[in-house]
Design a protein around this motif. Structure first.
Motif, PDB file in Angstrom:
ATOM      1  N   GLN A  25       1.806   2.705   5.290  1.00  8.57           N
ATOM      2  CA  GLN A  25       1.572   1.262   5.270  1.00  8.57           C
ATOM      3  C   GLN A  25       0.076   0.968   5.355  1.00  8.57           C
ATOM      4  N   ILE A  45      -9.298  -2.660  -0.892  1.00  9.82           N
ATOM      5  CA  ILE A  45     -10.361  -2.156  -1.776  1.00  9.82           C
ATOM      6  C   ILE A  45     -10.297  -2.865  -3.125  1.00  9.82           C
ATOM      7  N   GLY A  46      -9.070  -3.049  -3.656  1.00 10.78           N
ATOM      8  CA  GLY A  46      -8.930  -3.746  -4.938  1.00 10.78           C
ATOM      9  C   GLY A  46      -9.426  -5.178  -4.872  1.00 10.78           C
ATOM     10  N   ARG A  80     -13.215  -5.258  -4.637  1.00  8.21           N
ATOM     11  CA  ARG A  80     -13.849  -5.030  -5.937  1.00  8.21           C
ATOM     12  C   ARG A  80     -13.801  -6.305  -6.777  1.00  8.21           C
ATOM     13  N   ARG A 117      -2.296   2.923   4.406  1.00  7.09           N
ATOM     14  CA  ARG A 117      -2.895   3.368   3.146  1.00  7.09           C
ATOM     15  C   ARG A 117      -2.712   2.279   2.072  1.00  7.09           C
ATOM     16  N   ARG A 118      -1.507   1.681   2.005  1.00  6.05           N
ATOM     17  CA  ARG A 118      -1.268   0.613   1.028  1.00  6.05           C
ATOM     18  C   ARG A 118      -2.171  -0.582   1.317  1.00  6.05           C
ATOM     19  N   GLU A 119      -2.304  -0.940   2.595  1.00  2.00           N
ATOM     20  CA  GLU A 119      -3.169  -2.066   2.954  1.00  2.00           C
ATOM     21  C   GLU A 119      -4.613  -1.783   2.575  1.00  2.00           C
ATOM     22  N   ALA A 120      -5.064  -0.548   2.778  1.00  2.00           N
ATOM     23  CA  ALA A 120      -6.436  -0.178   2.432  1.00  2.00           C
ATOM     24  C   ALA A 120      -6.651  -0.247   0.927  1.00  2.00           C
ATOM     25  N   GLU A 121      -5.676   0.232   0.135  1.00  2.00           N
ATOM     26  CA  GLU A 121      -5.798   0.178  -1.319  1.00  2.00           C
ATOM     27  C   GLU A 121      -5.854  -1.264  -1.809  1.00  2.00           C
ATOM     28  N   ILE A 122      -5.035  -2.120  -1.222  1.00  2.51           N
ATOM     29  CA  ILE A 122      -5.051  -3.536  -1.595  1.00  2.51           C
ATOM     30  C   ILE A 122      -6.394  -4.153  -1.234  1.00  2.51           C
TER      31      ILE A 122
END
Length: 151
Positions: A23, A32-33, A36, A25-30
């Protein structure tokens, strides 16, 4: 047949870190997106709006994730004890008939200066020597012990 029930409300500290890694990791990816995308759009926006957007994005995961301690305290002691009994049945530590045991009562006690809640289950299908199960829980909602007895 006893079906496994989800692990809700209790705290297993040794599992907390592992359970939330996907969870986070998903929050971090979101995050970062979105950062950007924010950086890309900051070329068109004034700098103060970009700083506010990044600050809001950084604070969002901390606000969005609930505190697990509140979940454990919101449940009744009998419900937490019932979940523990079902978990013990699924782990084959108790006979399957214990999943249908009735709550006999709930009492409070103080042992060595610590307040504890004792939830008592009775199972008429067990022999007399193991007919009663006492589930002892601490103030934090953690199960301290669960032992069948004749009392």
């Amino acid at each position: 047949m006893v079906l496994a029930q989800p692990h809700v409300g209790t705290r297993d500290h040794h599992r907390d870190r592992d359970r939330h890694v996907p969870q986070l990791r998903r929050e971090a990816e979101i995050l970062i997106g979105v950062m950007r995308a924010t950086i890309f759009t900051t070329r068109r926006l004034p700098m103060k709006y970009a700083v506010l957007a990044v600050a809001a994005l950084i604070a969002a995961p901390a606000v969005a994730h609930p505190d697990h301690d509140e979940e454990a305290h919101n449940q009744a002691p009998a419900d937490v004890a019932r979940q523990h009994v079902v978990r013990m049945v699924t782990q084959s530590k108790l006979a399957p008939s214990w999943s249908k045991a009735k709550v006999q009562g709930t009492t409070e006690r103080t042992t060595n200066g610590a307040r504890q809640t004792v939830v008592t289950f009775t199972n008429p299908s067990e022999p007399a020597a193991r007919r009663t199960l006492h589930v002892v829980m601490g103030v934090d909602g953690k199960v301290v012990s669960a032992e069948p007895s004749a009392r």
